[in-house]
Write a protein that holds these residues in place. Structure first.
Motif, PDB file in Angstrom:
ATOM      1  N   VAL A 675       0.862  -1.183   0.000  1.00  0.00           N
ATOM      2  CA  VAL A 675       0.000   0.000   0.000  1.00  0.00           C
ATOM      3  C   VAL A 675       0.896   1.229   0.000  1.00  0.00           C
ATOM      4  O   VAL A 675       1.802   1.343   0.829  1.00  0.00           O
ATOM      5  CB  VAL A 675      -0.933   0.012   1.229  1.00  0.00           C
ATOM      6  N   PHE A 676       0.656   2.125  -0.938  1.00  0.00           N
ATOM      7  CA  PHE A 676       1.479   3.326  -1.073  1.00  0.00           C
ATOM      8  C   PHE A 676       0.577   4.543  -0.920  1.00  0.00           C
ATOM      9  O   PHE A 676      -0.480   4.639  -1.544  1.00  0.00           O
ATOM     10  CB  PHE A 676       2.172   3.333  -2.441  1.00  0.00           C
ATOM     11  N   ARG A 743      -0.054  -0.495  13.469  1.00  0.00           N
ATOM     12  CA  ARG A 743      -0.822   0.738  13.667  1.00  0.00           C
ATOM     13  C   ARG A 743      -1.631   1.042  12.414  1.00  0.00           C
ATOM     14  O   ARG A 743      -1.288   0.613  11.317  1.00  0.00           O
ATOM     15  CB  ARG A 743       0.132   1.910  13.959  1.00  0.00           C
ATOM     16  N   PHE A 744      -2.671   1.833  12.605  1.00  0.00           N
ATOM     17  CA  PHE A 744      -3.466   2.259  11.462  1.00  0.00           C
ATOM     18  C   PHE A 744      -2.663   3.286  10.672  1.00  0.00           C
ATOM     19  O   PHE A 744      -2.252   4.304  11.225  1.00  0.00           O
ATOM     20  CB  PHE A 744      -4.784   2.886  11.919  1.00  0.00           C
ATOM     21  N   PRO A 898      -2.278  -8.018  14.644  1.00  0.00           N
ATOM     22  CA  PRO A 898      -3.059  -7.412  13.554  1.00  0.00           C
ATOM     23  C   PRO A 898      -2.160  -6.916  12.425  1.00  0.00           C
ATOM     24  O   PRO A 898      -0.994  -6.612  12.634  1.00  0.00           O
ATOM     25  CB  PRO A 898      -3.770  -6.249  14.253  1.00  0.00           C
ATOM     26  N   ASP A 899      -2.712  -6.890  11.232  1.00  0.00           N
ATOM     27  CA  ASP A 899      -2.038  -6.265  10.091  1.00  0.00           C
ATOM     28  C   ASP A 899      -3.024  -5.262   9.508  1.00  0.00           C
ATOM     29  O   ASP A 899      -4.037  -5.620   8.923  1.00  0.00           O
ATOM     30  CB  ASP A 899      -1.666  -7.315   9.039  1.00  0.00           C
ATOM     31  N   ARG A 900      -2.705  -3.959   9.732  1.00  0.00           N
ATOM     32  CA  ARG A 900      -3.696  -2.923   9.417  1.00  0.00           C
ATOM     33  C   ARG A 900      -3.316  -2.108   8.196  1.00  0.00           C
ATOM     34  O   ARG A 900      -3.723  -0.962   8.072  1.00  0.00           O
ATOM     35  CB  ARG A 900      -3.850  -2.001  10.631  1.00  0.00           C
ATOM     36  N   ARG A 901      -2.510  -2.684   7.319  1.00  0.00           N
ATOM     37  CA  ARG A 901      -2.064  -1.874   6.173  1.00  0.00           C
ATOM     38  C   ARG A 901      -3.218  -1.524   5.239  1.00  0.00           C
ATOM     39  O   ARG A 901      -3.118  -0.586   4.454  1.00  0.00           O
ATOM     40  CB  ARG A 901      -0.949  -2.596   5.431  1.00  0.00           C
TER      41      ARG A 901
END
Length: 1431
Positions: A675-676, A743-744, A898-901
């Motif tokens: 995600v960019f 983190r978000f 968690p993975d919030r990407r």
């Protein structure tokens, strides 16, 4: 075989039961029709006797019959057609399906847990129907009628006459040559007269009187009065009466039959055509008269033709008639006029008929047959046989000899003794007298075999085997070989597959009951053939059950035969059964690596499910084919894919408004999703080069990532007034599987979010994705309101909140991994959740040449030719976070963080900085100074401030100090100007010009971080849309090679945000440096303690400059234009080169040497003093930017490097003792704080143009006499010695100064005439005055001792220098104050002419407040030679 409700004995008993014909009058049929039942159907549920029956055998022994069942059927005068029988059996199997919700039998075999249906009711229904529909044959009597019931209603005008009429009909059917069907057991058939009385009509007295008349005529054992219909059909509807007929009629009624009224087949009769017909194959009665009765069997097809359409394969019926017939067949109640009393009356009637009529008749017949056989036994067997051959009149062959061979045996006449034995055997078998039956079968078998009557012999063998098995107490083992011979004879010799199949069904059941599953399976498999797919399918399925029920289950054989059965079911049109077989076999093949078998099964399951309109199952099966790593060919995979798309499209058409389905292709590697946040990097425009920043094209490097984090942390700390933040989190523009995604992430309104999805096409055929876009969910929130993060209630469509980019076509070639970059454009603040991707999945046309165009060219143009088959669906992006492994609980269990990407928070607007480098070089000479310009542009929508740039290599660039003069202002104006600030030099002397500067002006003051540089923006603010160009000077690094230099630009918004405090922009500059000059310098104390000007202390600086350029860069020559010094205590005074040529040129590999004089500054100040010795016409003011900037930055980096090396040495070695003050004072005497800056120009020829490059090199001089270099020296690695296993002891021995340091404590100088002439012939002693100057170089008082005594040890020195004597005191003691110079007058006495060395005085020194521990000798470094001449 599958489990059965009945035991094998019960099954075999019920397979062969006494057959009773029924002939009903029309009125009698009407009476039973009130209950929606025919007469045979009415009594069918009561045809099994509940009590034991006794009869006597021929030997007058009492024989007990248990659980006897009889079969009562209507007389049918036409044999059934084979095609109709096949149709009947096919329909029986079709309607018999596994019960819904049936608990499957779980079999565990090795690694397999199989859910298998425990029972196979379709097979049992088939078997029952098959046995009941077998037409009677001449070689056996089991299917022949033993008796006949004549049924007349009491309501008829003349019942007795009707009985006579029916009796004549029966006699005519049995004995007339006109009727060959049905078959009768014996000529004298038992006739049983039944008077049917309808109780609801009354007239009981009439019925009784008729019955009395019947008893007188037929005897009490030959007739019966049956009273039924005790309840009127119009009353008592709410009363619940059991319906024992439903199970028989449901079993025997084919719901899916083509519309033959209500039933599968009917008697061709005008009035009786609406009742159900049982599947026992032996039908119903009809109206009186022979004109149109008894002509058609119920299995007669009403559309038969001469072509025999049913002879080849099993009957398969179209689906449409199935649905129509299902609608037409509605359930009707049975027995509505019967009460429970009527049930008992029917049961009693059957019992009376059996007890008083049937069994006595059978017993009598057995006795008669037995007597005939006994009387014949008196004849010789051989004579009997001979008689048969000679007088063949007893056997009348019906065919020629050749035909006899073809039918494999003789055809016996009805009265043949062999058939009488067989008849007796069959009768005994029907009444359960199995021992006598076996003996008779065995005897008949021998006779038949002797006569080569193979059909008869096979029948006798078959029943002998069954009789042997059914004998109570099992006196003999089951003769399986009898059955094998019978099957082989039926199949191979007689060509009668129906009889062979019956043999197999019976024998397999027996073998199964004895747990001989392997033999049973072999038997079942033997009878599979191409002539009947249905039979083969059923037998193969039962064989599979045999394999799985063995003591050691043969799982793979079970699965293999289930597949074969499924295939044959499919050919037979039994789609549901085929699907079930494949699904059961799939349990074995699934996940065992048999991918081709798995693909075949899944493909067939998909096909069958689709045919049966089980679309979800079809989709699931085809999905499995596609998602397994298929080893199929490309063509096969293409076929699978097209089939899948076709099925999927049908599913989606059923529910067009339903949720989007999950698509199986292409594969998505969710963890590789990146995600960019932000815009794509701008391309370079001419001389403008945009900052590299970060993009999805860059590979992740953990080391670089850590470096950027360090740089950002430094910038944040500098912006926070030097204190590092404890909760610092680096800005992450690109999130991937290596980044911290706990983190978000933060996105900014109106700035795109790019999601890179990793697709993989596992197939060997290309996939075409169209209208590809992201699937998202958004919750608007206002982060500026008082309630931070308050959810906004907005009435907007999705496009107003989030804009999504759609890729119209995305082609994936075979087995290709390809990235798709999809963008979202957030227009509001809030919480965004990226759920997955949505697209149309399709294929392109095969890669054959399309209209003469090469297929590869088609694939590259982007105009793909779709085959029109595509489905719309989605795939979710589900990313599993990292495994947690910090606490004990997490280590012992499997937990993921968690993975919030994919869940960014969209914050309010922020400024967005773009940086462009103008005329930024890619190659420099080492030390070269180049002036470039940097353009800062704010493309955001709010102003930015506080721009800083951070780099690990601050010595590489500078924006200029506070004294920078911003001229020229544009890059074009500065094209031919010097990068330095210069002034024209007026005087031609080589004396230095001094100036001063403070290091804090150049960002290297105390307490600040020189890595963090404030960008001098005008007003410190950059408004939206504004841009500014600033000059930036670069200096090529001193080491040659390729250098990656990281810049981090830090900036903030004027408005403080709760979510995002600052932003950063990265840039990596790649500079290739080539060799230029190398500078070495050494400083020495001057022997002259005072110069002519009286400037006091002075030193000599020797500078060696060598041109080491390899001329690759086109450098013609270097000119040394200026040498500057920088120090707080010293300054260069003049050049004392002897050469008259002031211009110093160095061609390739030339070396130049400069000798410069340095003097101590008179006023020691905190500022640095710059002194310039100019060799050219222009003076470069070294105390201004950029010269001073680079000097101070290189000084800082040199200092940092030295400290890091010292810390490494300290950590590796033992702790060094700290020197005390005295030692420090002595050491300081040999230290100098003098830095040399060599400024040069290089003349380069490039593209026939001459360019002038400028540069500077720095040499830092720390110690007197020690050579220093302009480039960092490589540390020589100390030799690897033995491992030191002991901690070095920290001994507190005070450090001693070195000999060199002591020699610098006192500086001595002898003043004398170099030549002295003396008339030795006049005066023999020559006395020369000598002045000894002593200078204290330290900051403390020093006690000095001068010893004039000769201490020369070696005789060589005496010979060389000669001998002289000092006159006066031999030792002097004096004290020198700090920096004091003292003179001492001495006299030297010579006696000969010659050359003498006056440097013999030994000077000892010690600090005044110290003991003699530090006293040492001061040796004069240079010889003081004097020439004594004679006049």
């Amino acid at each position: 075989m599958a489990q059965r409700v009945q035991s094998a004995q019960e099954f075999l008993q019920d397979s062969f039961v006494p057959l009773v014909a029924a002939l009903c009058s029309e009125e009698a049929e009407k009476v039973t029709r009130k209950n929606n039942l025919g007469f045979c159907e009415l009594i069918k549920p009561f045809c099994r006797l509940t009590s034991e029956v006794h009869m006597r055998d021929p030997n007058n022994q009492l024989h007990i019959i248990k659980n006897l069942k009889i079969a009562v059927n209507n007389i049918i005068t036409q044999p059934p057609q084979q095609g109709a029988i096949r149709k009947l059996l096919n329909d029986v199997v079709t309607v018999s399906q596994p019960a819904e919700g049936l608990v499957a039998n779980v079999i565990t075999a090795g690694d397999y847990d199989l859910n298998i249906s425990a029972t196979t009711p379709w097979f049992e229904a088939y078997r029952e129907s098959f046995l009941q529909s077998m037409p009677p044959s001449d070689h056996e009597f089991l299917n022949h009628y033993v008796a006949c019931m004549l049924v007349v209603s009491s309501s008829e005008p003349e019942p007795v006459e009707q009985f006579l009429k029916l009796s004549q009909e029966q006699h005519q059917i049995q004995h007339s040559n006109e009727y060959s069907y049905p078959k009768w057991f014996i000529p004298n058939t038992l006739k049983y007269y039944v008077l049917l009385h309808d109780v609801s009509l009354g007239e009981e007295q009439r019925a009784d009187s008729i019955y009395e008349e019947m008893k007188q005529r037929y005897g009490t054992q030959g007739c019966y009065l049956l009273k039924i219909n005790s309840r009127g059909s119009n009353r008592g509807a709410d009363e619940q009466i059991p319906d024992p007929w439903s199970q028989y009629l449901q079993k025997n009624t084919i719901q899916t039959q083509e519309p033959y009224e209500d039933g599968p087949y009917t008697v061709i009769s005008n009035k009786n055509s609406d009742h159900f017909i049982p599947l026992d194959g032996l039908g119903n009665d009809s109206k009186d008269g022979l004109s149109n009765n008894f002509k058609s069997h119920p299995l007669q097809l009403d559309h038969t033709s001469e072509s025999g359409c049913f002879d080849g394969t099993d009957y398969v019926k179209p689906n449409s008639s199935m649905h129509e017939s299902k609608k037409s067949n509605t359930w009707t109640p049975h027995g509505t006029c019967l009460t429970l009393t009527d049930h008992d009356r029917i049961r009693q009637f059957i019992q009376e008929f059996t007890f008083r009529g049937l069994l006595p008749h059978i017993e009598k017949t057995i006795r008669q047959l037995n007597d005939q056989l006994i009387s014949r036994k008196g004849l010789s067997r051989s004579l009997f046989s001979a008689t048969k051959k000679w007088f063949s009149g007893s056997k009348v062959p019906e065919k020629s000899v050749n035909e006899l061979k073809s039918t494999s045996g003789l055809l016996y006449p009805p009265e043949a003794p062999e058939l009488q034995i067989r008849k007796m055997a069959d009768l005994c078998f029907l009444v359960q007298h199995y021992e006598l039956a076996y003996n008779c079968y065995h005897t008949a078998k021998k006779d038949f075999l002797n006569d080569q009557a193979m059909l008869y012999a096979a029948g006798a063998l078959e029943m002998a085997a069954v009789s042997a098995f059914l004998q109570p107490g099992a006196p003999r083992p089951y003769p399986a070989h009898y059955m094998d011979t019978a099957i082989q004879t039926y199949r191979d010799i007689c060509k009668n597959m129906m009889l062979a199949e019956r043999c197999v069904l019976l024998s397999a059941e027996v073998l199964k009951s004895q747990s001989k599953y392997s033999e049973a399976a072999a038997l079942l498999i033997r009878l599979t053939s191409e002539d009947s797919d249905l039979r083969s399918a059923l037998l193969l399925e039962q064989a599979a059950h045999c394999f799985i029920n063995m003591k050691s289950p043969m799982v793979r054989k079970f699965a293999f035969h289930m597949i074969l059965a499924g295939h044959r079911y499919s050919k037979a049109g039994q789609k549901k059964h085929a699907l079930r077989c494949y699904c059961q076999a799939m349990q074995v093949y699934k996940g065992k690596g048999w991918s081709l078998a798995e693909d075949h099964i899944n493909f067939t399951i998909g096909r069958q499910s689709f045919t049966l309109r089980q679309l979800d199952n079809a989709v699931s099966a085809f999905r499995h084919i596609l998602i397994n790593d298929s080893k199929q060919s490309a063509a096969q995979q293409g076929a699978f894919l097209r089939e899948y798309l076709y099925v999927y499209r049908n599913v989606s058409q059923l529910s067009p408004d339903g949720p989007l389905p999950q698509l199986p292709l292409p594969y998505i590697n969710s963890s590789a999703t990146r995600v960019f946040f932000g815009h794509d990097r701008r391309p370079s425009e001419g001389e403008k080069q945009a900052a590299t920043h970060i993009s999805l094209d860059q590979e992740y490097d953990s080391e670089f990532s850590y470096q950027w984090k360090e740089l950002e942390e430094q910038a944040v700390a500098a912006a926070n007034k030097g204190t590092a933040l404890s909760n610092f989190q680096p800005t992450q523009y690109c999130l991937n599987k290596y980044s911290d995604n706990s983190r978000f992430p933060l996105g900014v309104v109106e700035e795109p979010i790019t999601v890179e999805v990793a697709f993989r096409n596992p197939l060997k055929v290309p996939l075409l994705l169209t209208d590809l876009s992201l699937l998202w969910k958004f919750q608007p929130k206002d982060y500026n309101s008082k309630n931070n993060g308050e959810t906004k209630e907005v009435e907007t469509s999705g496009k107003d909140m989030i804009g999504a980019e759609v890729i119209s076509e995305f082609l994936m070639n075979s087995e290709e991994t390809k990235m798709a970059r999809l963008k979202l454009f957030p227009h509001q603040t809030g919480e965004l959740h990226i759920l997955g991707v949505v697209y149309n999945l399709g294929t392109i046309q095969s890669t054959s040449v399309l209209d003469g165009v090469d297929p590869s060219a088609v694939l590259q143009t982007g105009k793909f030719i779709s085959n029109g088959m595509s489905v719309r669906g989605r795939q979710d992006l589900e990313i599993q976070g990292p495994r947690l492994n910090s606490t004990k609980e997490e280590k012992t269990s499997i937990k993921y963080g968690p993975d919030r990407r994919l869940d960014p928070i969209i914050t309010e607007e922020m400024p967005l900085l773009e940086v462009f480098f103008i005329n930024f070089p890619t190659g420099l000479l080492c030390g070269e100074i180049r002036k470039t310009y940097v353009e800062f542009m704010n493309v955001g929508k709010c102003p930015l401030t506080g721009v800083k740039v951070v780099s690990k290599r601050p010595e590489f660039f500078t924006f200029g100090g506070s004294s920078t003069i911003l001229t020229p202002l544009s890059p074009s104006a500065s094209e031919h100007c010097s990068a330095y600030k210069t002034v024209v030099k007026h005087s031609t002397s080589l004396y230095s010009l001094t100036s001063s500067a403070d290091s804090s002006d150049f960002g290297v003051g105390t307490g600040c971080q020189p890595e963090v540089i404030d960008v001098p923006l005008p007003d410190s603010v950059l408004l939206p849309g504004a841009s500014v160009q600033l000059p930036m000077w670069l200096r090529g690094p001193d080491e040659e090679g390729v250098h990656e230099i990281n810049f981090l630009f830090y900036y903030e918004s004027i408005r403080k945000h709760s979510k995002m405090c600052h932003r950063v922009l990265r840039h990596t500059a790649v500079i290739c440096t080539s060799r230029s000059l190398t500078v070495r310098a050494t400083v020495y104390r001057s022997n002259a303690l005072e110069d002519g000007k009286g400037d006091g202390d002075n030193m000599l600086v020797f500078v060696d400059v060598e041109n080491i350029n390899t001329s690759e860069a086109g450098v013609k020559e270097f000119h040394i234009v200026q040498v500057s010094s920088n120090s707080k205590n010293w300054k260069l005074q003049e050049s004392i080169n002897l050469s008259e040529d002031k211009d110093i040129k160095l061609a390739n590999r030339e070396k130049g040497k400069l000798c410069l004089k340095a003097v101590r500054c008179k006023h020691s100040v905190e500022n640095y003093t710059f002194a310039d010795i100019v060799f050219g016409s222009e003076q470069i003011i070294s105390s201004t930017s950029p010269c001073a900037d680079f000097f101070f930055r290189s000084l800082y980096s040199d200092l940092k490097r030295t400290r890091s090396q010292q810390s490494v040495h300290t950590s590796q070695g033992a702790a060094k003792p700290s020197p005390d003050n005295a030692v420090r004072l002595i050491q300081k005497c040999s230290e100098v704080d003098l830095n040399i800056i060599v400024l040069w120009k290089a003349y380069v020829v490039e593209d026939n143009k001459q360019l002038i490059l400028e540069g500077q090199h720095h040499v830092v001089l720390h110690t007197v006499g020690k050579e220093a270099f302009s480039f960092p020296q490589k540390q020589e690695s100390s030799e690897i010695g033995l491992f030191n296993f002991f901690r070095p002891e920290n001994t507190s021995v005070p450090a001693r100064p070195s000999l060199d340091q002591f020699s610098s404590l006192i500086k001595t100088s002898l003043h004398y005439p170099e030549t002295y002439n003396h008339p030795f012939h006049q005066k023999s002693l020559c006395i020369v005055p000598v002045t000894l100057l002593l200078s204290n170089c330290s900051q403390a008082d020093v006690d000095v001792i001068i010893d004039l005594r000769h201490k020369t040890t070696s005789p060589e020195t005496l010979e060389i220098h000669g001998s002289f004597t000092w006159l006066g005191q031999t030792q002097y003691k004096l004290q020198l104050k700090s920096q004091e110079v003292s003179s001492l007058q001495l006299k030297a006495c010579f006696v000969h002419t010659g050359v003498y060395n006056l440097g013999t005085p030994r000077v000892f020194a010690k600090l005044s407040d110290q003991v003699t521990l530090f006293e040492t000798s001061q040796q004069n470094s240079m010889p003081a030679l004097i020439i004594i001449g004679n006049v």
